[in-house]
Design a protein around this motif. Structure first.
Motif, mmCIF file in Angstrom:
data_model
loop_
_atom_site.group_PDB
_atom_site.id
_atom_site.type_symbol
_atom_site.label_atom_id
_atom_site.label_comp_id
_atom_site.label_asym_id
_atom_site.label_seq_id
_atom_site.Cartn_x
_atom_site.Cartn_y
_atom_site.Cartn_z
ATOM 1 N N ASN B 120 0.825 -1.160 -0.107
ATOM 2 C CA ASN B 120 0.020 0.123 0.193
ATOM 3 C C ASN B 120 0.953 1.259 0.210
ATOM 4 O O ASN B 120 0.610 2.333 -0.714
ATOM 5 C CB ASN B 120 -0.932 -0.039 1.084
ATOM 6 C CG ASN B 120 -2.100 0.620 1.008
ATOM 7 O OD1 ASN B 120 -2.763 1.073 -0.007
ATOM 8 N ND2 ASN B 120 -2.608 1.299 2.215
ATOM 9 N N GLY B 124 1.389 4.159 -2.931
ATOM 10 C CA GLY B 124 1.211 5.353 -2.723
ATOM 11 C C GLY B 124 2.184 6.311 -3.089
ATOM 12 O O GLY B 124 2.081 7.498 -3.770
ATOM 13 N N LYS B 127 1.923 6.484 -6.826
ATOM 14 C CA LYS B 127 0.702 7.399 -7.075
ATOM 15 C C LYS B 127 1.449 8.905 -7.007
ATOM 16 O O LYS B 127 1.118 9.674 -8.092
ATOM 17 C CB LYS B 127 -0.225 7.155 -6.075
ATOM 18 C CG LYS B 127 -1.409 8.053 -6.221
ATOM 19 C CD LYS B 127 -2.623 7.844 -5.232
ATOM 20 C CE LYS B 127 -3.535 8.929 -5.270
ATOM 21 N NZ LYS B 127 -4.928 8.279 -4.808
#
Lengths: 154, 182
Positions: B120, B124, B127
């Motif tokens: 995750n 991130g 992203k």
């Protein structure tokens, strides 16, 4: 939003239209075993207005039956066709659930599907607020559809 | 430790290619692997408190994962894909130890949560880097798979990259499969 109803509607519709197979939903389960034996799980991520994932869990036997019906071929081992088919089932189920959630004004986008399988594996996904675990019966056995969703604030 | 020596030159070569800042074209394997290498290094430096070294991209991996922990995270929006991390149990436990201070003796719930959270955080980081290139992606939630013998197949004929990392406890593998816009 009735997520359980979305899962039932999506699953019955996809199995009827894509596999010409009638499936019967059972009662939603409060939780499931983390461990799967000789099984396959197809999963696809969902992001956007809701964040989560949809998975279908089934035994190798049921996975081969679904694949055989889906592709119109005889399937004797858990090969790439079976993994592709179960991933694609997750993709189609999530697509259908997405449509019913989008009517609710939430935009959702799907990721690329994955297939997980093996003699014994654990599968966990905890992140979401809303969880649906819906068992279904078909002529060759049972399978489980899992939906984990967290509504995102604007 | 011996086999590592053999790939060292190779690794240095690829590190030059991979960690080049200011990617003009993000839609290349080098662009994505560079961002993933940076994001992973950052997660390890700030959260896991463990040394990590980016190795050369691999052309393939074994289908079957033995005594391992994997986390899978869907990506959609500006890029449709899936990001996965595959760790041998020992590496997974040590990463958990790095994050929490104490290394669990077996793959328990904390180890699995850690590997899920790690994918995750790496996603991130990806992203944020893609956003600087005007590509906005959205993340699903991680699922964690563990066991003595299992397979994880990221489906579709999309592009795939396999980026290994070396830690004191051994190597782990980052796998990214991606296609165009959702």
């Amino acid at each position: 939003m009735d997520f359980a109803k979305s899962v039932i509607d999506a699953t019955c519709e996809i199995f009827e239209t894509m596999l010409m197979t009638r499936v019967t939903p059972g009662d939603p389960l409060p939780n499931r075993s983390d461990v799967f034996v000789d099984g396959i799980s197809g999963l696809v991520g969902m992001a956007g207005g809701y964040r989560g994932m949809l998975a279908i869990h089934c035994s190798n036997r049921v996975a081969m039956a679904i694949t055989g019906t889906f592709l119109g071929i005889d399937v004797e081992t858990v090969d790439d066709d079976v993994k592709d088919a179960i991933g694609e089932m997750a993709n189609m189920l999530a697509g259908s659930v997405k449509t019913s959630l989008s009517e609710n004004g939430k935009d959702i986008k799907l990721s690329i599907p994955s297939a997980v399988g093996g003699e014994e594996y654990t599968f966990e996904c905890h992140a979401a607020a809303d969880q649906v675990l819906m068992p279904f019966k078909m002529p060759d056995g049972e399978f489980l559809v899992e939906l984990q969703l967290q509504e995102q604030s604007e | 430790m011996m086999p590592l020596r053999e790939v060292e030159d190779n690794r240095r070569d690829s590190a030059l290619k991979v960690s080049r800042p200011g990617f003009d074209d993000v839609s290349t394997v080098e662009g994505y692997s560079g961002m993933l290498a940076e994001a992973t290094t950052e997660v390890f430096a700030t959260m896991v408190m463990m040394e990590v070294e980016t190795l050369a991209l691999r052309p393939a991996r074994p289908n079957r994962l033995i005594d391992s922990v994997s986390a899978v995270l869907g990506v959609s929006g500006g890029l449709r894909g899936v990001l996965a991390v595959h760790c041998p149990e020992r590496v997974a436990r040590e990463i958990c130890g790095g994050l929490l201070g104490e290394t669990p003796v077996e793959v328990d719930a904390e180890v699995k949560d850690t590997i899920g959270e790690m994918v995750n955080m790496i996603a991130g980081g990806l992203k944020i880097r893609l956003l600087q290139q005007q590509c906005e992606i959205e993340l699903a939630v991680p699922s964690v798979i563990a066991g003595s013998s299992y397979e994880v197949n990221l489906l579709s004929r999309a592009e795939r990259l396999l980026l290994p990392f070396e830690t004191v406890a051994g190597t782990f593998l980052l796998e990214f499969k991606y296609a165009g816009k959702t």
